[in-house]
Design a protein around this motif. Sequence first.
Motif, PDB file in Angstrom:
ATOM      1  N   LEU A   1       2.158  -5.952  -7.844  1.00  0.00           N
ATOM      2  CA  LEU A   1       1.352  -4.700  -8.118  1.00  0.00           C
ATOM      3  C   LEU A   1       0.572  -4.345  -6.930  1.00  0.00           C
ATOM      4  N   ALA A   2       0.176  -5.421  -6.081  1.00  0.00           N
ATOM      5  CA  ALA A   2      -0.563  -5.380  -4.866  1.00  0.00           C
ATOM      6  C   ALA A   2       0.105  -4.435  -3.737  1.00  0.00           C
ATOM      7  N   ALA A   3       1.479  -4.385  -3.887  1.00  0.00           N
ATOM      8  CA  ALA A   3       2.104  -3.887  -2.958  1.00  0.00           C
ATOM      9  C   ALA A   3       2.566  -2.341  -3.428  1.00  0.00           C
ATOM     10  N   TYR A   4       1.833  -1.864  -4.569  1.00  0.00           N
ATOM     11  CA  TYR A   4       2.073  -0.498  -4.888  1.00  0.00           C
ATOM     12  C   TYR A   4       0.746   0.220  -4.905  1.00  0.00           C
ATOM     13  N   PRO A   5       0.643   1.581  -4.854  1.00  0.00           N
ATOM     14  CA  PRO A   5      -0.599   2.277  -5.253  1.00  0.00           C
ATOM     15  C   PRO A   5      -0.882   2.167  -6.673  1.00  0.00           C
ATOM     16  N   PRO A   6      -2.149   2.134  -7.059  1.00  0.00           N
ATOM     17  CA  PRO A   6      -2.679   1.823  -8.461  1.00  0.00           C
ATOM     18  C   PRO A   6      -2.227   3.053  -9.482  1.00  0.00           C
ATOM     19  N   ASP A   7      -1.915   4.171  -9.011  1.00  0.00           N
ATOM     20  CA  ASP A   7      -1.420   5.161 -10.111  1.00  0.00           C
ATOM     21  C   ASP A   7       0.095   5.153  -9.780  1.00  0.00           C
ATOM     22  N   VAL A   8       1.084   5.030 -10.902  1.00  0.00           N
ATOM     23  CA  VAL A   8       2.148   5.178 -10.733  1.00  0.00           C
ATOM     24  C   VAL A   8       2.984   6.251 -10.416  1.00  0.00           C
ATOM     25  N   ASP A   9       2.232   7.397 -10.525  1.00  0.00           N
ATOM     26  CA  ASP A   9       2.706   8.781 -10.076  1.00  0.00           C
ATOM     27  C   ASP A   9       2.732   9.039  -8.590  1.00  0.00           C
ATOM     28  N   GLU A  10       2.064   7.938  -8.000  1.00  0.00           N
ATOM     29  CA  GLU A  10       1.997   8.065  -6.237  1.00  0.00           C
ATOM     30  C   GLU A  10       2.883   7.227  -5.679  1.00  0.00           C
TER      31      GLU A  10
ATOM     32  N   THR B   1      10.474   3.962  -0.746  1.00  0.00           N
ATOM     33  CA  THR B   1      10.562   2.846  -0.120  1.00  0.00           C
ATOM     34  C   THR B   1       9.603   1.728  -0.208  1.00  0.00           C
ATOM     35  N   ARG B   2       9.796   0.604   0.313  1.00  0.00           N
ATOM     36  CA  ARG B   2       8.743  -0.580  -0.007  1.00  0.00           C
ATOM     37  C   ARG B   2       7.662  -0.222   1.085  1.00  0.00           C
ATOM     38  N   LEU B   3       8.269   0.005   2.313  1.00  0.00           N
ATOM     39  CA  LEU B   3       7.223   0.526   3.336  1.00  0.00           C
ATOM     40  C   LEU B   3       6.232   1.574   2.817  1.00  0.00           C
ATOM     41  N   GLY B   4       6.618   2.710   2.206  1.00  0.00           N
ATOM     42  CA  GLY B   4       5.893   3.702   1.895  1.00  0.00           C
ATOM     43  C   GLY B   4       4.980   3.413   0.908  1.00  0.00           C
ATOM     44  N   ASN B   5       5.299   2.622  -0.144  1.00  0.00           N
ATOM     45  CA  ASN B   5       4.262   2.132  -0.933  1.00  0.00           C
ATOM     46  C   ASN B   5       3.089   1.196  -0.554  1.00  0.00           C
ATOM     47  N   ILE B   6       3.497   0.476   0.532  1.00  0.00           N
ATOM     48  CA  ILE B   6       2.536  -0.477   0.905  1.00  0.00           C
ATOM     49  C   ILE B   6       1.564   0.206   1.734  1.00  0.00           C
ATOM     50  N   MET B   7       2.030   1.098   2.592  1.00  0.00           N
ATOM     51  CA  MET B   7       1.064   1.917   3.541  1.00  0.00           C
ATOM     52  C   MET B   7       0.221   2.777   2.339  1.00  0.00           C
ATOM     53  N   ARG B   8       0.796   3.439   1.512  1.00  0.00           N
ATOM     54  CA  ARG B   8       0.003   4.124   0.416  1.00  0.00           C
ATOM     55  C   ARG B   8      -0.907   3.197  -0.456  1.00  0.00           C
ATOM     56  N   SER B   9      -0.524   2.058  -0.785  1.00  0.00           N
ATOM     57  CA  SER B   9      -1.341   1.054  -1.354  1.00  0.00           C
ATOM     58  C   SER B   9      -2.456   0.815  -0.423  1.00  0.00           C
ATOM     59  N   GLY B  10      -2.187   0.572   0.757  1.00  0.00           N
ATOM     60  CA  GLY B  10      -3.350   0.329   1.696  1.00  0.00           C
ATOM     61  C   GLY B  10      -4.466   1.386   1.822  1.00  0.00           C
ATOM     62  N   GLU B  11      -4.029   2.582   1.601  1.00  0.00           N
ATOM     63  CA  GLU B  11      -4.819   3.803   1.943  1.00  0.00           C
ATOM     64  C   GLU B  11      -5.661   3.784   0.579  1.00  0.00           C
ATOM     65  N   ARG B  12      -5.024   3.766  -0.670  1.00  0.00           N
ATOM     66  CA  ARG B  12      -5.798   3.715  -1.733  1.00  0.00           C
ATOM     67  C   ARG B  12      -6.723   2.720  -2.035  1.00  0.00           C
ATOM     68  N   ARG B  13      -6.509   1.505  -1.403  1.00  0.00           N
ATOM     69  CA  ARG B  13      -7.406   0.486  -1.510  1.00  0.00           C
ATOM     70  C   ARG B  13      -8.409   0.241  -0.563  1.00  0.00           C
ATOM     71  N   ALA B  14      -8.456   1.161   0.341  1.00  0.00           N
ATOM     72  CA  ALA B  14      -9.459   0.886   1.793  1.00  0.00           C
ATOM     73  C   ALA B  14     -10.571   2.007   1.234  1.00  0.00           C
ATOM     74  N   GLY B  15     -10.627   3.175   1.536  1.00  0.00           N
ATOM     75  CA  GLY B  15     -11.598   3.982   1.358  1.00  0.00           C
ATOM     76  C   GLY B  15     -12.086   4.476  -0.407  1.00  0.00           C
ATOM     77  N   GLU B  16     -10.976   4.501  -0.977  1.00  0.00           N
ATOM     78  CA  GLU B  16     -11.160   4.922  -2.558  1.00  0.00           C
ATOM     79  C   GLU B  16     -11.960   4.033  -3.198  1.00  0.00           C
ATOM     80  N   ARG B  17     -12.064   2.936  -2.850  1.00  0.00           N
ATOM     81  CA  ARG B  17     -12.966   1.886  -3.557  1.00  0.00           C
ATOM     82  C   ARG B  17     -14.471   2.590  -3.508  1.00  0.00           C
ATOM     83  N   TYR B  18     -14.882   3.125  -2.452  1.00  0.00           N
ATOM     84  CA  TYR B  18     -16.128   3.658  -2.507  1.00  0.00           C
ATOM     85  C   TYR B  18     -16.229   5.017  -2.280  1.00  0.00           C
ATOM     86  N   GLY B  19     -15.141   5.840  -2.700  1.00  0.00           N
ATOM     87  CA  GLY B  19     -15.409   7.251  -3.175  1.00  0.00           C
ATOM     88  C   GLY B  19     -14.770   7.935  -2.023  1.00  0.00           C
TER      89      GLY B  19
END
Length: 363
Positions: free
Chosen positions: A170-179, A183-201
């Motif tokens: 789950l850590a390698a995927y974005p929190p929302d299944v609709d996103e 590819t595995r690389l795309g999901n990891i990159m998007r997961s990093g984006e969603r867990r970087a700034g989105e935690r603070y808004g």
Amino acid sequence: MWPAALITAGASAFGRLFAAGILPSTVLVTVVWLLLRADAFSSDKAGLGFSNLIPADFSIKDGGLVLLFVLAIVVVTTILQSFHFGVVRLLEGYWGDSRLAVALVRVGVNRHRSRWLRATAVLGTTGAANDVGSSGAQESPRTRRLQDQAADRRAVLRRELRTKRAADVLAAYPPDVDELLPTRLGNIMRSGERRAGERYGWRTVPAWPRLFPGLSDPVAAAYRSASDAVHTAAVFCVTFLSITLVVGAAFYDDPELWWLPPAMLMLAYVSYRGVVASAVTLGVIQQVAFDRHRFDLFEAMHVPLPGTPDEEYHLAQDLSGFFAKGGERPEEARMFLAGVRRYSHAEPQRWQWLKKLVAGKDQ
């Protein structure tokens, strides 16, 4: 001081150019060069062996051939440099809007959605089992056989292992299944984006170009290093895939060399795994950057620093929306600016010396 910084920056830039441009270009040009010299694409040369790839009359004494070889490397390097971002996007799963691309994206997304749902189910089942185990009546160890205790311990270890694996998935995927991406690389990159700034808004994509110029030197250097590793591995992955196709077309009638295309394909797979590993590191560094420097964006925009976490979250959302949409319609930017209560400005520089003097006397 500045000559040393200039030399360091030049060495770093050349290192990136060599790793992500010159080196893969040299590999690709060398392979194609050897195939053409060996006349491997001709049907009259069927049954070639490995020793036939370097002709007996091959020599580097011919200055014209050397110059042509170097020129080919320069041309390929220049072409690759202009496609670095596109290569990474291609490996992420952004394949366009054609019917074939949409079908391939759907297949890849469905595969990753199934994996995401299985991991979520494992975590839910494990949590329910732990709740039952903690609330149920526990039998005294003295009344149980050693074999039963060992079996229970193995079951607990297997459950913990499944839980850890599911959490890693789950850590390698974005929190929302609709996103999800195909590819595995795309999901990891998007997961990093969603867990970087989105935690603070913050919305990471529009906020990152404004945050990056103000990063501290260690964080910026770590990000550049990880980004260079992603681009280098991505270029090598596409290079080895191209070599696989070229070698396969050249040696389709040479059974002795049929092992070369699978070997090149394996190297492409290893390079792709390198891209994935570097992307994980890149996402972690982005999280660190927002952890340490997110308040710098408030100061750069001259808005008052938030007083509470909730105020920070909502203000970050407003600024992210301003970054994302302000360039599309200027009137939206004016509406945002009209809602700003006041600006926060730094104290004039001419009074800084007085404050330092007073602070020194107090000590």
